[in-house]
Design a protein around this motif. Structure first.
Motif, PDB file in Angstrom:
ATOM      1  N   LEU A 187      -0.109   7.534   8.525  1.00 46.80           N
ATOM      2  CA  LEU A 187      -0.395   6.150   8.915  1.00 46.80           C
ATOM      3  C   LEU A 187      -1.875   5.808   8.712  1.00 46.80           C
ATOM      4  CD1 LEU A 187       1.861   6.195  12.069  1.00 46.80           C
ATOM      5  CD2 LEU A 187       2.136   4.621  10.142  1.00 46.80           C
TER       6      LEU A 187
ATOM      7  N   ALA B  62      -3.810   7.314   6.682  1.00 47.30           N
ATOM      8  CA  ALA B  62      -4.058   7.337   5.230  1.00 47.30           C
ATOM      9  C   ALA B  62      -3.727   5.971   4.622  1.00 47.30           C
ATOM     10  CB  ALA B  62      -3.224   8.426   4.569  1.00 47.30           C
ATOM     11  N   LEU B  63      -2.657   5.337   5.105  1.00 41.71           N
ATOM     12  CA  LEU B  63      -2.321   3.996   4.606  1.00 41.71           C
ATOM     13  C   LEU B  63      -3.429   3.003   4.971  1.00 41.71           C
ATOM     14  CD1 LEU B  63       1.520   3.829   5.417  1.00 41.71           C
ATOM     15  CD2 LEU B  63       0.474   4.001   3.146  1.00 41.71           C
TER      16      LEU B  63
ATOM     17  N   LEU C 165       2.698  -0.252  12.571  1.00 39.50           N
ATOM     18  CA  LEU C 165       1.590  -0.636  11.692  1.00 39.50           C
ATOM     19  C   LEU C 165       1.976  -1.777  10.743  1.00 39.50           C
ATOM     20  CD1 LEU C 165      -1.334   0.096  10.911  1.00 39.50           C
ATOM     21  CD2 LEU C 165      -0.401   1.758   9.299  1.00 39.50           C
ATOM     22  N   SER C 166       3.205  -1.719  10.217  1.00 38.70           N
ATOM     23  CA  SER C 166       3.604  -2.726   9.228  1.00 38.70           C
ATOM     24  C   SER C 166       3.758  -4.122   9.842  1.00 38.70           C
ATOM     25  CB  SER C 166       4.916  -2.322   8.549  1.00 38.70           C
ATOM     26  OG  SER C 166       5.999  -2.450   9.440  1.00 38.70           O
TER      27      SER C 166
ATOM     28  N   VAL D 185       0.868  -1.175   0.000  1.00 40.66           N
ATOM     29  CA  VAL D 185       0.000   0.000   0.000  1.00 40.66           C
ATOM     30  C   VAL D 185       0.906   1.227   0.000  1.00 40.66           C
ATOM     31  CG1 VAL D 185      -0.240  -0.059   2.537  1.00 40.66           C
ATOM     32  CG2 VAL D 185      -1.943   1.137   1.203  1.00 40.66           C
TER      33      VAL D 185
ATOM     34  N   ILE E 221       3.891   0.750   2.737  1.00 42.07           N
ATOM     35  CA  ILE E 221       4.293  -0.451   3.456  1.00 42.07           C
ATOM     36  C   ILE E 221       4.650  -1.463   2.380  1.00 42.07           C
ATOM     37  CG2 ILE E 221       3.557  -2.330   4.972  1.00 42.07           C
ATOM     38  CD1 ILE E 221       1.875  -0.273   6.498  1.00 42.07           C
TER      39      ILE E 221
ATOM     40  N   LYS F 176      -6.310   3.705   2.658  1.00 43.56           N
ATOM     41  CA  LYS F 176      -6.053   3.173   1.310  1.00 43.56           C
ATOM     42  C   LYS F 176      -6.244   1.665   1.282  1.00 43.56           C
ATOM     43  CE  LYS F 176      -3.846   5.840  -2.009  1.00 43.56           C
ATOM     44  NZ  LYS F 176      -2.853   5.763  -3.099  1.00 43.56           N
ATOM     45  N   ALA F 177      -5.780   0.992   2.336  1.00 40.71           N
ATOM     46  CA  ALA F 177      -5.937  -0.465   2.404  1.00 40.71           C
ATOM     47  C   ALA F 177      -7.418  -0.835   2.458  1.00 40.71           C
ATOM     48  CB  ALA F 177      -5.205  -1.015   3.629  1.00 40.71           C
TER      49      ALA F 177
ATOM     50  N   LEU G  40      -4.040  -4.350   7.959  1.00 39.19           N
ATOM     51  CA  LEU G  40      -4.137  -2.897   8.073  1.00 39.19           C
ATOM     52  C   LEU G  40      -5.589  -2.442   8.204  1.00 39.19           C
ATOM     53  CD1 LEU G  40      -1.674  -1.725   5.249  1.00 39.19           C
ATOM     54  CD2 LEU G  40      -1.224  -1.978   7.689  1.00 39.19           C
TER      55      LEU G  40
ATOM     56  N   ARG H 143       1.594  -5.451  11.933  1.00 34.67           N
ATOM     57  CA  ARG H 143       0.282  -6.014  12.285  1.00 34.67           C
ATOM     58  C   ARG H 143      -0.135  -7.067  11.265  1.00 34.67           C
ATOM     59  NH1 ARG H 143      -2.251  -1.074  14.159  1.00 34.67           N
ATOM     60  NH2 ARG H 143      -0.791  -0.271  15.733  1.00 34.67           N
ATOM     61  N   GLU H 144      -1.076  -7.909  11.690  1.00 36.92           N
ATOM     62  CA  GLU H 144      -1.573  -8.956  10.789  1.00 36.92           C
ATOM     63  C   GLU H 144      -2.312  -8.340   9.597  1.00 36.92           C
ATOM     64  OE1 GLU H 144      -3.935 -11.626  13.209  1.00 36.92           O
ATOM     65  OE2 GLU H 144      -2.266 -11.739  14.638  1.00 36.92           O
TER      66      GLU H 144
END
Lengths: 100, 377
Positions: free
Chosen positions: B143, B145-146, B240-241, A27, A48, B149-150, B246, B243-244
């Motif tokens: 963060l 925003a990511l 955050l990256s 992402v 990421i 987006k996910a 997002l 984590r299982e």
């Protein structure tokens, strides 16, 4: 971003673990308002990524244009200056990624 | 669990140039004492939730700092868990009563943010993230925003659905005189406000706010008094990256499950909720992780009006973090106060009808801490 030379010295020793890693973008987004030390770089890209060893990392994405960025894009790690460096400060380096 | 809410107090939220942190603490705490009709000599301990004051002003030791402002000599603790500092202070205060140590406990949440430039505040807030994230040039808007987006990638959530969350919360704030932004906005205005980090705009984001809230918790529960029926916390990876996923906050899911069990209720029993909408995507995630709707449906759920005042489950009647304001250490305490006032029928123009069970969800970082409380009357 630390102004402690000791912290920089300690952290730089583990930087090599992130060298020569390849992977892909999971992402990404465009930052239009950045934090202190990054204001001069806006707009810039962050994302990421997942490396081939399945580890993931939040990273700045450099050497690319917005139109090239997409989920699944192949990337590789590079070492770059972290943010803005003031004259009397220790230069901080970090891992970023660029498209292959 | 039955912990009584004996009194509450809150300051105006906003850019309070004329007020210091001291002024805010004294104002909120004194209001809570007056509301409780308890003499300050009856307070056995003090807990204060605050994130940034030490970092920004060099004044630490905030437990004793607050106690001395109030002229009481009691055990006094400063609790820090980023934006969940207030909620965690409430949780710990409850634990101290359950342990049998104290009868009446004063909990204050307070934050003074507008004395410093926003770039300094952003950097300070990033203390809640990880070094990896700071090195990536990420901020909290970045963060979230990511995460947005996910969520868009996976579930097709739209920018209009994100904007609808802010529009609803501004409508609620327009009915709250303590709110930072007591006025309405439109979907179009949110979409056209400047982009911070795509897809989040300025009006998808909670502001920088000064404010304080205080509550007094008691071992005894008087008739017609609101009480806390559940208090649960979970943590998750700061990063955050790591984590299982997002698109879910595991800490919220775990804390919510525990809280529902403690209070012997299910998500469908909740009449209203105050959730952590630091960014609009966070409220969408909260709807899903708290079990109010199916995973992926949070955007639609809000857009349909279910969570607007008059809907089946009003959410963030205070205006939420977005429009009531987000003095980070105060937010978790303010959420409890908002629900307590609603359950007592004291919320005036924004009163939710026939509410008897309310929930609060307070998040630290991008979900590394999540605190869930359930209140009943």
């Amino acid at each position: 971003m630390s102004n402690s030379p000791v912290v920089n010295w300690r952290e730089i020793k583990s930087l090599h673990k992130f060298l020569n890693k390849k992977g892909e973008i999971l992402v990404w987004t465009k930052v239009n308002v950045g934090p202190k030390g990054f204001e001069h770089q806006v707009p810039y890209f962050v994302g990421i990524v997942e490396f081939e060893d399945k580890t993931k990392r939040s990273v700045q994405i450099v050497d690319c244009e917005e139109k090239d960025l997409k989920v699944g894009l192949k990337i590789e790690t590079v070492v770059r200056k972290l943010g803005k460096v003031e004259a009397a400060e220790v230069i901080d380096y970090t891992v970023k990624v660029k498209p292959i | 669990m039955k912990i009584g809410i004996a009194g509450v107090g809150i300051t105006k939220f906003g850019e309070l140039w004329g007020k210091s942190l001291e002024d805010l603490i004294i104002d909120a705490a004194n209001q809570a004492l007056i509301d409780s009709k308890l003499d300050k000599s009856k307070i056995d301990a003090l807990f204060i939730g605050n994130m940034l004051y030490g970092k920004l002003s060099n004044q630490d030791h905030l437990g004793a700092f607050a106690a001395s402002l109030l002229g009481i000599n009691v055990p006094a603790f400063r609790i820090e868990a980023a934006c969940a500092s207030g909620g965690l202070a409430v949780h710990l205060a409850i634990q101290s009563i359950l342990a049998g140590s104290y009868e009446n406990v004063l909990v204050i949440g307070a934050e003074k943010m507008t004395d410093y430039p926003s770039s300094e505040i952003s950097l300070g807030l990033m203390g809640a993230g990880s070094e990896e994230e700071r090195h990536a040039g990420l901020t909290f808007p970045g963060l979230y925003a990511l995460m947005a987006k996910a969520h868009i990638q996976k579930y097709g959530t739209t920018k209009e659905q994100l904007a609808a969350t802010a529009v609803k919360n501004h409508y609620h704030a327009s009915l709250n005189s303590n709110a930072q932004y007591p006025f309405e906005i439109s979907i179009e205005k949110v979409l056209k406000s400047g982009s911070i980090v795509e897809p989040l705009t300025l009006l998808d984001s909670s502001p920088i706010t000064d404010g304080a809230a205080a509550i007094i918790l008691s071992k005894s529960v008087k008739p017609d008094q609101v009480y806390i029926a559940a208090s649960a916390v979970s943590s998750d990876n700061l990063n955050l990256s790591s984590r299982e996923t997002l698109t879910e906050l595991k800490a919220t899911q775990i804390a919510a499950k525990k809280a529902y069990t403690q209070a012997k209720v299910s998500p469908s029993d909740i009449d209203l909720a105050e959730v952590h909408d630091c960014f609009t995507i966070a409220e969408i995630l909260a709807m899903e992780d708290l079990g109010f709707c199916k995973k992926g449906q949070g955007g639609k759920f809000i857009e349909q009006g279910t969570t607007r005042l008059g809907g089946k489950l009003p959410v963030n009647t205070s205006g939420g973090l977005k429009a009531c304001g987000h003095p980070v250490g105060a937010t978790g305490v303010k959420q409890i106060l908002e629900i307590a006032q609603q359950l007592k029928g004291l919320s005036g123009k924004r009163q939710v009808k026939k509410a008897s069970v309310g929930l609060t969800q307070n998040v630290g970082g991008t979900g590394a801490t999540s605190v869930v409380h359930i209140l009943k009357i």
